[in-house]
Write an enzyme that holds these catalytic residues in place. Structure first.
Site, short mmCIF file in Angstrom:
data_model
loop_
_atom_site.label_atom_id
_atom_site.label_comp_id
_atom_site.label_asym_id
_atom_site.label_seq_id
_atom_site.Cartn_x
_atom_site.Cartn_y
_atom_site.Cartn_z
N ASP A 242 0.86 -1.18 0.00
CA ASP A 242 0.00 0.00 0.00
C ASP A 242 0.90 1.24 0.00
O ASP A 242 2.11 1.14 0.28
CB ASP A 242 -0.87 -0.07 1.26
CG ASP A 242 -1.81 1.12 1.39
OD1 ASP A 242 -2.32 1.59 0.37
OD2 ASP A 242 -2.00 1.57 2.53
N ASP B 69 -0.34 5.10 0.92
CA ASP B 69 -0.61 6.07 2.00
C ASP B 69 -0.72 5.34 3.34
O ASP B 69 -1.50 4.40 3.48
CB ASP B 69 -1.91 6.83 1.69
CG ASP B 69 -1.85 8.26 2.20
OD1 ASP B 69 -1.05 8.54 3.12
OD2 ASP B 69 -2.61 9.10 1.70
MG LIG Z 1 -3.18 2.98 3.39
#
Ligand SMILES: [Mg+2]
Length: 256
Positions: free
Chosen positions: A9, A11
């Site tokens: 991932d 962010d």
């Molecule tokens: Mg995230």
């Protein structure tokens, strides 16, 4: 944990808002030097592929479009696979989504009242008339597709309404139920899997129990939860099922 492919991932894992997570670029470089193929995977649908590539390179993480899947690119890829090139779409979403759809030959028609498909994402320009046009098109038979259903969009001052909130407005207005493409749903997880050709041992690292860890579980891949984003240690301890591994941040991640 031994893995040869890593779905990471962005962010909350590599950066948070505008700030890089300390040690993240070094950790990714170390894993790559050990032969791990890293595919970045984000539900954020607004940013274009070129902007993501530039941003990662700017953080000292070499990456190109082949190393990245976003809920926008997955939505476009999936619609193309299903033969929707040439379709007309009404889009509640940002430039990342519009560009991805145009890239597979889907016409984005902002002022239209009719469309074959209505596609939702995160839309900072959302107004009533675009919501109205989208609702009328769905009621007239357009299929409803969502990049993702994340309720919130984490920002430094708190949780902003996410793509899922915009989708909920449209679902409420129409009584329709969207097909959702992003994490943890199958289209995105399978799009990530296609980028690991020949690689068997794949793990997922993310900061969200609901998208990253649930997506890992859906594929039977081990999930690594990092506490550098939206999930607190308390919430991690209550998670059921438990992640295979919980780390303060990706900086601690080792392939061993
Ligand atoms: Mg995230």
């Amino acid at each position: 944990m031994i893995f040869d492919g890593l779905v990471s991932d962005l962010d909350g894992v590599v950066y948070r808002g505008n700030e890089v997570i300390p040690g993240a670029p070094e950790a990714i470089a170390r894993l790559r030097a050990q032969g791990v193929r890293v595919v970045f995977c984000t539900n954020q649908s607004v940013t274009t592929m070129a902007e993501y590539v530039e941003r990662l390179n700017g953080l000292g993480i070499p990456a190109d479009a082949g190393d990245l899947v976003t809920s926008s690119t997955v939505t476009a890829e999936e619609l193309e696979r299903r033969g929707h090139a040439g379709a007309r779409a009404i889009v509640l979403g940002g430039e990342g989504l519009r560009e991805a759809l145009r890239g597979v030959g889907i016409g984005v028609e902002d002022e239209a009242d009719r469309a074959d498909i209505v596609v939702t994402g995160l839309d900072f320009e959302l107004d009533y008339s675009s919501l109205r046009r989208a609702a009328l098109a769905v009621r007239a038979g357009a299929s409803l597709v969502a990049t993702n259903d994340d309720p919130a969009y984490p920002q430094p001052d708190g949780l902003w309404p996410g793509a899922g909130s915009i989708l909920a407005a449209l679902e409420t207005a129409t009584g329709a139920k969207a097909e959702v493409m992003g994490k943890p749903h199958r289209p995105m997880m399978e799009a990530a899997a296609r980028r690991f050709e020949g690689i068997e041992r794949i793990a997922v690292v993310g900061d969200s129990l609901h998208s990253d860890l649930a997506g890992a579980r859906a594929m039977g891949w081990p999930g690594i939860l990092v506490l550098s984003g939206v999930t607190s240690r308390e919430a991690a301890e209550l998670a059921d099922p438990q992640p295979e591994l919980v780390l303060e941040s990706i900086a601690e991640l080792e392939r061993d």
